[in-house]
Structure formats: C-alpha cells, structure tokens
Motif scaffolding. Structure first.
Motif, PDB file in Angstrom:
ATOM      1  N   ALA A  94     166.365 -29.680  15.970  1.00 50.44           N
ATOM      2  CA  ALA A  94     166.305 -30.490  14.751  1.00 50.44           C
ATOM      3  C   ALA A  94     166.255 -29.605  13.510  1.00 50.44           C
ATOM      4  O   ALA A  94     166.874 -29.901  12.486  1.00 50.44           O
ATOM      5  CB  ALA A  94     165.084 -31.402  14.796  1.00 50.44           C
ATOM      6  N   LEU A  95     165.528 -28.492  13.613  1.00 55.24           N
ATOM      7  CA  LEU A  95     165.353 -27.606  12.467  1.00 55.24           C
ATOM      8  C   LEU A  95     166.591 -26.762  12.184  1.00 55.24           C
ATOM      9  O   LEU A  95     167.023 -26.625  11.034  1.00 55.24           O
ATOM     10  CB  LEU A  95     164.141 -26.696  12.704  1.00 55.24           C
ATOM     11  CG  LEU A  95     163.771 -25.731  11.569  1.00 55.24           C
ATOM     12  CD1 LEU A  95     163.415 -26.500  10.308  1.00 55.24           C
ATOM     13  CD2 LEU A  95     162.611 -24.837  12.000  1.00 55.24           C
ATOM     14  N   PHE A  96     167.198 -26.220  13.244  1.00 54.62           N
ATOM     15  CA  PHE A  96     168.280 -25.245  13.061  1.00 54.62           C
ATOM     16  C   PHE A  96     169.678 -25.815  13.304  1.00 54.62           C
ATOM     17  O   PHE A  96     170.655 -25.242  12.840  1.00 54.62           O
ATOM     18  CB  PHE A  96     168.058 -24.043  13.980  1.00 54.62           C
ATOM     19  CG  PHE A  96     166.805 -23.280  13.672  1.00 54.62           C
ATOM     20  CD1 PHE A  96     166.726 -22.472  12.549  1.00 54.62           C
ATOM     21  CD2 PHE A  96     165.691 -23.385  14.492  1.00 54.62           C
ATOM     22  CE1 PHE A  96     165.565 -21.764  12.260  1.00 54.62           C
ATOM     23  CE2 PHE A  96     164.525 -22.682  14.215  1.00 54.62           C
ATOM     24  CZ  PHE A  96     164.465 -21.873  13.088  1.00 54.62           C
ATOM     25  N   ALA A  97     169.772 -26.917  14.046  1.00 57.45           N
ATOM     26  CA  ALA A  97     171.090 -27.504  14.318  1.00 57.45           C
ATOM     27  C   ALA A  97     171.191 -28.935  13.824  1.00 57.45           C
ATOM     28  O   ALA A  97     172.178 -29.614  14.101  1.00 57.45           O
ATOM     29  CB  ALA A  97     171.398 -27.449  15.816  1.00 57.45           C
ATOM     30  N   HIS A  98     170.147 -29.418  13.146  1.00 56.89           N
ATOM     31  CA  HIS A  98     170.147 -30.748  12.529  1.00 56.89           C
ATOM     32  C   HIS A  98     170.364 -31.868  13.548  1.00 56.89           C
ATOM     33  O   HIS A  98     171.050 -32.848  13.269  1.00 56.89           O
ATOM     34  CB  HIS A  98     171.201 -30.826  11.423  1.00 56.89           C
ATOM     35  CG  HIS A  98     171.118 -29.700  10.441  1.00 56.89           C
ATOM     36  ND1 HIS A  98     170.055 -29.545   9.572  1.00 56.89           N
ATOM     37  CD2 HIS A  98     171.957 -28.650  10.210  1.00 56.89           C
ATOM     38  CE1 HIS A  98     170.241 -28.463   8.836  1.00 56.89           C
ATOM     39  NE2 HIS A  98     171.388 -27.906   9.201  1.00 56.89           N
ATOM     40  N   GLU A  99     169.756 -31.734  14.736  1.00 54.65           N
ATOM     41  CA  GLU A  99     169.805 -32.796  15.740  1.00 54.65           C
ATOM     42  C   GLU A  99     168.617 -33.720  15.525  1.00 54.65           C
ATOM     43  O   GLU A  99     167.474 -33.266  15.435  1.00 54.65           O
ATOM     44  CB  GLU A  99     169.793 -32.211  17.153  1.00 54.65           C
ATOM     45  CG  GLU A  99     171.058 -31.442  17.504  1.00 54.65           C
ATOM     46  CD  GLU A  99     171.055 -30.933  18.938  1.00 54.65           C
ATOM     47  OE1 GLU A  99     170.043 -31.117  19.646  1.00 54.65           O
ATOM     48  OE2 GLU A  99     172.072 -30.350  19.349  1.00 54.65           O
ATOM     49  N   ALA A 100     168.890 -35.013  15.445  1.00 55.93           N
ATOM     50  CA  ALA A 100     167.844 -35.990  15.111  1.00 55.93           C
ATOM     51  C   ALA A 100     166.894 -36.213  16.284  1.00 55.93           C
ATOM     52  O   ALA A 100     167.268 -36.087  17.449  1.00 55.93           O
ATOM     53  CB  ALA A 100     168.485 -37.311  14.717  1.00 55.93           C
ATOM     54  N   ILE A 101     165.645 -36.547  15.955  1.00 58.81           N
ATOM     55  CA  ILE A 101     164.637 -36.905  16.955  1.00 58.81           C
ATOM     56  C   ILE A 101     164.339 -38.389  16.783  1.00 58.81           C
ATOM     57  O   ILE A 101     163.726 -38.805  15.791  1.00 58.81           O
ATOM     58  CB  ILE A 101     163.346 -36.089  16.774  1.00 58.81           C
ATOM     59  CG1 ILE A 101     163.640 -34.594  16.857  1.00 58.81           C
ATOM     60  CG2 ILE A 101     162.319 -36.479  17.837  1.00 58.81           C
ATOM     61  CD1 ILE A 101     162.424 -33.724  16.599  1.00 58.81           C
ATOM     62  N   GLY A 102     164.781 -39.223  17.739  1.00 61.52           N
ATOM     63  CA  GLY A 102     164.550 -40.657  17.684  1.00 61.52           C
ATOM     64  C   GLY A 102     163.221 -41.036  18.306  1.00 61.52           C
ATOM     65  O   GLY A 102     162.503 -40.196  18.853  1.00 61.52           O
ATOM     66  N   PRO A 103     162.876 -42.327  18.262  1.00 64.41           N
ATOM     67  CA  PRO A 103     161.612 -42.794  18.835  1.00 64.41           C
ATOM     68  C   PRO A 103     161.463 -42.487  20.321  1.00 64.41           C
ATOM     69  O   PRO A 103     160.377 -42.128  20.781  1.00 64.41           O
ATOM     70  CB  PRO A 103     161.667 -44.311  18.587  1.00 64.41           C
ATOM     71  CG  PRO A 103     162.589 -44.474  17.426  1.00 64.41           C
ATOM     72  CD  PRO A 103     163.617 -43.403  17.573  1.00 64.41           C
ATOM     73  N   LEU A 104     162.572 -42.642  21.083  1.00 64.85           N
ATOM     74  CA  LEU A 104     162.499 -42.361  22.515  1.00 64.85           C
ATOM     75  C   LEU A 104     162.239 -40.885  22.764  1.00 64.85           C
ATOM     76  O   LEU A 104     161.476 -40.520  23.672  1.00 64.85           O
ATOM     77  CB  LEU A 104     163.802 -42.800  23.200  1.00 64.85           C
ATOM     78  CG  LEU A 104     163.799 -42.769  24.737  1.00 64.85           C
ATOM     79  CD1 LEU A 104     162.702 -43.661  25.298  1.00 64.85           C
ATOM     80  CD2 LEU A 104     165.157 -43.181  25.281  1.00 64.85           C
ATOM     81  N   HIS A 105     162.862 -40.022  21.952  1.00 62.10           N
ATOM     82  CA  HIS A 105     162.609 -38.589  22.075  1.00 62.10           C
ATOM     83  C   HIS A 105     161.142 -38.280  21.764  1.00 62.10           C
ATOM     84  O   HIS A 105     160.515 -37.458  22.437  1.00 62.10           O
ATOM     85  CB  HIS A 105     163.522 -37.811  21.129  1.00 62.10           C
ATOM     86  CG  HIS A 105     164.925 -37.698  21.622  1.00 62.10           C
ATOM     87  ND1 HIS A 105     165.869 -36.899  21.018  1.00 62.10           N
ATOM     88  CD2 HIS A 105     165.554 -38.269  22.675  1.00 62.10           C
ATOM     89  CE1 HIS A 105     167.008 -36.986  21.665  1.00 62.10           C
ATOM     90  NE2 HIS A 105     166.850 -37.823  22.671  1.00 62.10           N
ATOM     91  N   ALA A 106     160.608 -38.923  20.725  1.00 58.66           N
ATOM     92  CA  ALA A 106     159.208 -38.700  20.365  1.00 58.66           C
ATOM     93  C   ALA A 106     158.290 -39.127  21.502  1.00 58.66           C
ATOM     94  O   ALA A 106     157.298 -38.442  21.816  1.00 58.66           O
ATOM     95  CB  ALA A 106     158.872 -39.461  19.091  1.00 58.66           C
ATOM     96  N   PHE A 107     158.628 -40.249  22.133  1.00 59.73           N
ATOM     97  CA  PHE A 107     157.823 -40.717  23.277  1.00 59.73           C
ATOM     98  C   PHE A 107     157.904 -39.725  24.428  1.00 59.73           C
ATOM     99  O   PHE A 107     156.897 -39.451  25.105  1.00 59.73           O
ATOM    100  CB  PHE A 107     158.320 -42.094  23.723  1.00 59.73           C
ATOM    101  CG  PHE A 107     157.554 -42.667  24.883  1.00 59.73           C
ATOM    102  CD1 PHE A 107     156.189 -42.902  24.785  1.00 59.73           C
ATOM    103  CD2 PHE A 107     158.200 -42.973  26.076  1.00 59.73           C
ATOM    104  CE1 PHE A 107     155.484 -43.431  25.858  1.00 59.73           C
ATOM    105  CE2 PHE A 107     157.501 -43.506  27.150  1.00 59.73           C
ATOM    106  CZ  PHE A 107     156.138 -43.734  27.034  1.00 59.73           C
TER     107      PHE A 107
END
Length: 280
Positions: A105-118
């Motif tokens: 997310a920081l270096f390649a701008h890949e999003a973190i969605g709710p499922l990823h957070a879970f």
C-alpha cells in the motif's frame, strides 16, 4: 486473483512448507541452508545464460532483494535454533502478509479493503496465540521468528515491484536474484572454514542430498510467487502463500514427530483464514 494463479500459489505454499521441513529436519541448519543456496545459485547460473536480461529498471530490485534474501537465510536458521517448526514457521510466515500488504500500500499504492483489514486482524490474533501458548515458546524464539517475517515482507515487496519492472521477464528476474545465493557459501566458509563445507559430502551425504533437493524445491516455490506477483496484488499473493503454515504444522506432526496441540492447530487455522481473507 485468477483461479489457476491461485492454484499455483497454493502449490508454492506446499513446496515452501516442504523445504522448510527439510531445513528444520537437518541437525546443522546453517550447513543445510548453505547447500540449499549452492543448489539454487547453481541452477540460476545455468538459467541466466539461456534467458534474456530483465529490463534495466528491475536491476535495483534484483540487487536489493538478493541481499535481503541472504539476511533472511541467516535469520531463518537463527529462528529454527530457538523454536520447533510448528512454532517458528507460523510466526515467521504468518506475520509477513500484513507487513507485505502495508508495504504494498505504501510503495506500490495497493489498496487495503475491509476484508483485507479483517484478514490482518485474524493473522495478528493467530500469531499472538502461537507466541503465547506452550512452555517451549520463549520471547527470544518468537522475536527471532518475527524478525524473519519482517525480512520476508521486505524482499516480497521488493520483488513485487521489481518483477513488474522486468518487462515480463519473471524467470530471468528470479534467476538473477538467486545468483546472490552464492554469497551463502562464502559466508559459511568465512565463519567455519572450507573443510566444514566439504567434509559432510563424505560423512553425511544423505543430509547434503536432502539440502540440495530442498534448494531446488525452494527456487521452484518462490519462482511461482514472483511470477504470480506480475499481475496479482502483492498482499494477496503473499497471503495465499502463507496458508503454508497449515502444511508446515502437518509436516511437523507427521514427519518430524513434533507435538501439535489442539490450541496450536486452531491458531494455525486462524492464521490461514486471515491469509485467505487477504487473498480474496
């Protein structure tokens, strides 16, 4: 992630757990890791002759990842000195998906969605359960395994960025990165001397043979991961690979005769479930 890609990453997870079991099963793990590295570097030396060069933009990542992999190898050996496979492996591998997801997310701008957070919450909870249960789990062993997880996350993010800059040359990228594994025998000889490297060929050929096989399995396993990260999200690919914690616990129980309690099995399942959430 496409189904066939996910299937290959699951195969990589099984292969990865297998070579870690081979490493852990050998008494002298530094020696074993060195011979694994020799096998991987030798295969890579042949491959780079036949493959085209990666794009210029990929070379900084190749160099950085190759060096981080050497740090990872030493850290992995250290973590296996302090804990058994069913303890060290889940902490090392289970901690990396959340770190990879954050790094991507920081270096390649890949999003973190709710499922990823879970998924991150599940993995963190599973790791805490693994680290706190059982009288054989010390703070030093958990810390050593977590440091290994950090190195895994660092080289995974580097390779995810690097392979995308390689102009579609995933195999060439992988081969050139593993050329840095020639540094492992140099490190071993510096610390123990040349006779300590060659004498086991005569005294313990089966152990050396299993190490060489483990090296070949390892390069295949991580080569699949690098290939998958060309198009798949780094966090998702890393997470799906880390379902190998379940394979490792099973291998540790069946082949290494390690005790795996019901609570540890449950913790492994929680880590694996979190990895699956990150991979969706």
């Amino acid at each position: 992630m496409l189904s066939y890609t996910g299937g290959f990453v699951l195969l990589a997870a099984l292969l990865h757990a297998s070579w870690n079991a081979m490493l852990h099963g050998n008494r002298d793990r530094f020696l074993s890791m060195t011979w694994m590295s020799i096998a991987m570097a030798a295969v890579s030396s042949v491959a780079v002759i036949a493959l085209p060069l990666p794009a210029d933009a990929a070379w900084p990542c190749i160099v950085a990842s190759g060096l981080v992999h050497i740090v990872y190898n030493v850290s992995l050996v250290r973590s296996y000195k302090r804990g058994d496979l069913a303890q060290a492996y889940p902490i090392a591998r289970g901690s990396s998906p959340m770190l990879v997801t954050l790094g991507a997310a920081l270096f390649a701008h890949e999003a973190i969605g709710p499922l990823h957070a879970f998924g991150i919450v599940l993995i963190s909870g599973g790791i805490m359960a693994l680290a706190l249960q059982g009288r054989h789990v010390s703070r030093s062993s958990a810390l050593a395994a977590f440091v290994t997880g950090v190195t895994i996350a660092v080289y995974t993010v580097i390779d995810g960025i690097g392979v995308r800059a390689s102009n579609g040359q995933a195999l060439a990228y992988t081969a050139w990165m593993f050329m840095f594994y020639w540094l492992m025998p140099l490190l071993f000889v510096t610390m123990r001397g040349l006779p300590a490297l060659w004498a086991p060929l005569r005294d313990a050929p089966m152990a050396i043979g299993s190490s060489v096989v483990g090296g070949l399995v390892s390069i295949a396993a991580y080569g699949i991961v690098i290939w998958a990260m060309q198009s798949g999200a780094m966090g998702a690919v890393s997470a799906l690979r880390e379902t190998s914690v379940v394979f490792a616990a099973l291998i540790g129980r069946v082949f290494l005769r390690e005790t795996v309690s019901a609570k540890r099995w449950l913790a492994c399942v929680v880590v694996a479930a979190g990895a699956v959430c990150l991979g969706m």
